[in-house]
Design a protein around this motif. Structure first.
Motif, PDB file in Angstrom:
ATOM      1  N   LEU A 196       0.849  -1.184   0.000  1.00 39.18           N
ATOM      2  CA  LEU A 196       0.000   0.000   0.000  1.00 39.18           C
ATOM      3  C   LEU A 196       0.884   1.233   0.000  1.00 39.18           C
ATOM      4  O   LEU A 196       1.872   1.291   0.738  1.00 39.18           O
ATOM      5  CB  LEU A 196      -0.925  -0.002   1.216  1.00 39.18           C
ATOM      6  N   LYS A 197       0.530   2.217  -0.799  1.00 38.24           N
ATOM      7  CA  LYS A 197       1.339   3.436  -0.880  1.00 38.24           C
ATOM      8  C   LYS A 197       1.335   4.171   0.454  1.00 38.24           C
ATOM      9  O   LYS A 197       2.380   4.603   0.924  1.00 38.24           O
ATOM     10  CB  LYS A 197       0.820   4.351  -1.987  1.00 38.24           C
ATOM     11  N   SER A 198       0.162   4.306   1.064  1.00 38.91           N
ATOM     12  CA  SER A 198       0.107   4.968   2.370  1.00 38.91           C
ATOM     13  C   SER A 198      -1.118   4.508   3.145  1.00 38.91           C
ATOM     14  O   SER A 198      -2.117   4.105   2.569  1.00 38.91           O
ATOM     15  CB  SER A 198       0.085   6.487   2.228  1.00 38.91           C
ATOM     16  N   VAL A 199      -0.985   4.581   4.458  1.00 41.43           N
ATOM     17  CA  VAL A 199      -2.080   4.294   5.383  1.00 41.43           C
ATOM     18  C   VAL A 199      -2.046   5.419   6.413  1.00 41.43           C
ATOM     19  O   VAL A 199      -0.998   5.689   7.001  1.00 41.43           O
ATOM     20  CB  VAL A 199      -1.913   2.920   6.069  1.00 41.43           C
ATOM     21  N   GLN A 200      -3.203   6.072   6.613  1.00 44.03           N
ATOM     22  CA  GLN A 200      -3.265   7.213   7.522  1.00 44.03           C
ATOM     23  C   GLN A 200      -4.359   7.018   8.556  1.00 44.03           C
ATOM     24  O   GLN A 200      -5.508   6.778   8.220  1.00 44.03           O
ATOM     25  CB  GLN A 200      -3.520   8.504   6.742  1.00 44.03           C
ATOM     26  N   VAL A 201      -3.975   7.135   9.829  1.00 48.61           N
ATOM     27  CA  VAL A 201      -4.906   7.124  10.954  1.00 48.61           C
ATOM     28  C   VAL A 201      -4.747   8.476  11.630  1.00 48.61           C
ATOM     29  O   VAL A 201      -3.679   8.779  12.159  1.00 48.61           O
ATOM     30  CB  VAL A 201      -4.604   5.972  11.943  1.00 48.61           C
ATOM     31  N   GLY A 202      -5.795   9.284  11.593  1.00 52.17           N
ATOM     32  CA  GLY A 202      -5.691  10.642  12.128  1.00 52.17           C
ATOM     33  C   GLY A 202      -4.601  11.388  11.399  1.00 52.17           C
ATOM     34  O   GLY A 202      -4.587  11.446  10.167  1.00 52.17           O
ATOM     35  N   ASP A 203      -3.638  11.940  12.139  1.00 52.84           N
ATOM     36  CA  ASP A 203      -2.522  12.674  11.533  1.00 52.84           C
ATOM     37  C   ASP A 203      -1.296  11.793  11.325  1.00 52.84           C
ATOM     38  O   ASP A 203      -0.251  12.283  10.904  1.00 52.84           O
ATOM     39  CB  ASP A 203      -2.122  13.866  12.419  1.00 52.84           C
ATOM     40  N   ILE A 204      -1.399  10.516  11.608  1.00 55.00           N
ATOM     41  CA  ILE A 204      -0.265   9.601  11.467  1.00 55.00           C
ATOM     42  C   ILE A 204      -0.334   8.929  10.097  1.00 55.00           C
ATOM     43  O   ILE A 204      -1.324   8.282   9.769  1.00 55.00           O
ATOM     44  CB  ILE A 204      -0.256   8.538  12.576  1.00 55.00           C
ATOM     45  N   VAL A 205       0.718   9.106   9.309  1.00 54.27           N
ATOM     46  CA  VAL A 205       0.776   8.536   7.965  1.00 54.27           C
ATOM     47  C   VAL A 205       1.992   7.628   7.868  1.00 54.27           C
ATOM     48  O   VAL A 205       3.097   8.010   8.240  1.00 54.27           O
ATOM     49  CB  VAL A 205       0.900   9.633   6.882  1.00 54.27           C
ATOM     50  N   ALA A 206       1.788   6.415   7.364  1.00 49.15           N
ATOM     51  CA  ALA A 206       2.892   5.488   7.097  1.00 49.15           C
ATOM     52  C   ALA A 206       2.903   5.203   5.605  1.00 49.15           C
ATOM     53  O   ALA A 206       1.845   5.055   4.988  1.00 49.15           O
ATOM     54  CB  ALA A 206       2.729   4.205   7.894  1.00 49.15           C
ATOM     55  N   TYR A 207       4.101   5.133   5.024  1.00 47.70           N
ATOM     56  CA  TYR A 207       4.256   4.891   3.589  1.00 47.70           C
ATOM     57  C   TYR A 207       4.830   3.499   3.349  1.00 47.70           C
ATOM     58  O   TYR A 207       5.537   2.961   4.197  1.00 47.70           O
ATOM     59  CB  TYR A 207       5.183   5.945   2.979  1.00 47.70           C
ATOM     60  N   ASN A 208       4.537   2.953   2.153  1.00 44.64           N
ATOM     61  CA  ASN A 208       5.041   1.632   1.753  1.00 44.64           C
ATOM     62  C   ASN A 208       4.734   0.594   2.819  1.00 44.64           C
ATOM     63  O   ASN A 208       5.625   0.059   3.469  1.00 44.64           O
ATOM     64  CB  ASN A 208       6.544   1.672   1.477  1.00 44.64           C
ATOM     65  N   VAL A 209       3.469   0.300   2.976  1.00 49.22           N
ATOM     66  CA  VAL A 209       3.007  -0.580   4.039  1.00 49.22           C
ATOM     67  C   VAL A 209       2.619  -1.935   3.447  1.00 49.22           C
ATOM     68  O   VAL A 209       1.765  -2.013   2.570  1.00 49.22           O
ATOM     69  CB  VAL A 209       1.811   0.037   4.791  1.00 49.22           C
ATOM     70  N   GLN A 210       3.267  -3.008   3.941  1.00 51.27           N
ATOM     71  CA  GLN A 210       2.947  -4.361   3.493  1.00 51.27           C
ATOM     72  C   GLN A 210       1.540  -4.743   3.900  1.00 51.27           C
ATOM     73  O   GLN A 210       1.097  -4.431   5.008  1.00 51.27           O
ATOM     74  CB  GLN A 210       3.893  -5.374   4.128  1.00 51.27           C
ATOM     75  N   ALA A 211       0.866  -5.440   2.997  1.00 49.09           N
ATOM     76  CA  ALA A 211      -0.486  -5.903   3.276  1.00 49.09           C
ATOM     77  C   ALA A 211      -0.731  -7.183   2.489  1.00 49.09           C
ATOM     78  O   ALA A 211       0.092  -7.584   1.662  1.00 49.09           O
ATOM     79  CB  ALA A 211      -1.508  -4.832   2.882  1.00 49.09           C
ATOM     80  N   ALA A 212      -1.850  -7.804   2.766  1.00 50.54           N
ATOM     81  CA  ALA A 212      -2.284  -8.971   2.003  1.00 50.54           C
ATOM     82  C   ALA A 212      -3.797  -8.917   1.898  1.00 50.54           C
ATOM     83  O   ALA A 212      -4.480  -8.534   2.851  1.00 50.54           O
ATOM     84  CB  ALA A 212      -1.841 -10.264   2.680  1.00 50.54           C
ATOM     85  N   ILE A 213      -4.300  -9.272   0.738  1.00 49.65           N
ATOM     86  CA  ILE A 213      -5.735  -9.412   0.544  1.00 49.65           C
ATOM     87  C   ILE A 213      -6.085 -10.837   0.951  1.00 49.65           C
ATOM     88  O   ILE A 213      -5.507 -11.790   0.435  1.00 49.65           O
ATOM     89  CB  ILE A 213      -6.127  -9.182  -0.923  1.00 49.65           C
TER      90      ILE A 213
END
Length: 191
Positions: free
Chosen positions: A143-160
């Motif tokens: 995932l390019k980014s995941v944001q919770v509130g003001d916290i943003v993380a980039y390049n986040v591993q995930a699985a469908i």
């Protein structure tokens, strides 16, 4: 004499536990799937690699089922297939997650992945981990980014995970980029 041997055995066991505890992670909580992504999808080298942006403390309250939930804005960064199977434009949306400190990566339900515009077929599914119910099959993605509130993380591993998952899981691939995650009583904080 016998108590001295028991004391030595106790101290030896305590030291062994202390030494080993840094090498063995705790298992999943009861009835919580453990997702361990075994393959790493390619990371777009032009994508953000910086640390997450943090400006406020996020506080979540424990829900009646004993878990913590949060909504997160997810940007897929071209994981979605466009017409003719070509990589699509930036897609994403907001997803409701169960915060799962025992999951090694974000796990998206099939319906949440579709809502984000991510497509896959059964032939792309592979063994991505092991849960309390056995082997877990899915499609690893980044995932390019995941944001919770003001916290943003980039390049986040995930699985469908198209089957066997009722709610998407916000796992360690996001939580380790947050900084501090604390649980005290019925409150979880990200800071």
């Amino acid at each position: 004499m016998q108590s001295r041997y028991l004391f030595v055995i106790f101290i030896g066991a305590a030291l062994a536990g202390w030494i080993i505890s840094g090498r063995i992670s705790p298992g999943p909580q009861a009835n919580t799937p453990l997702i361990a992504v075994q393959t790493q999808p390619e990371i777009d080298s032009a994508a953000h690699d910086e640390a997450p942006l943090m400006s406020d403390v996020i506080t979540l309250s424990r829900q009646s089922d004993g878990h913590f939930y949060t909504n997160a804005a997810v940007e897929t960064g071209g994981n979605a297939a466009g017409e003719g199977g070509e990589q699509g434009s930036e897609e994403g949306g907001e997803i409701r997650f169960l915060v799962d400190t025992g999951a090694s990566a974000i796990a998206l339900t099939g319906s949440d992945a579709e809502a984000l515009g991510i497509e896959w077929d059964e032939g792309e599914l592979q063994l991505v981990g092991r849960g309390v119910s056995g082997d877990v099959f899915g499609k690893p993605i980044m995932l390019k980014s995941v944001q919770v509130g003001d916290i943003v993380a980039y390049n986040v591993q995930a699985a469908i995970i198209p089957s066997g998952l009722d709610v998407s899981l916000l796992g360690q691939s996001f939580l380790t980029k947050v900084g501090n995650v604390n649980i005290q009583g019925n409150q979880m904080t990200f800071e």
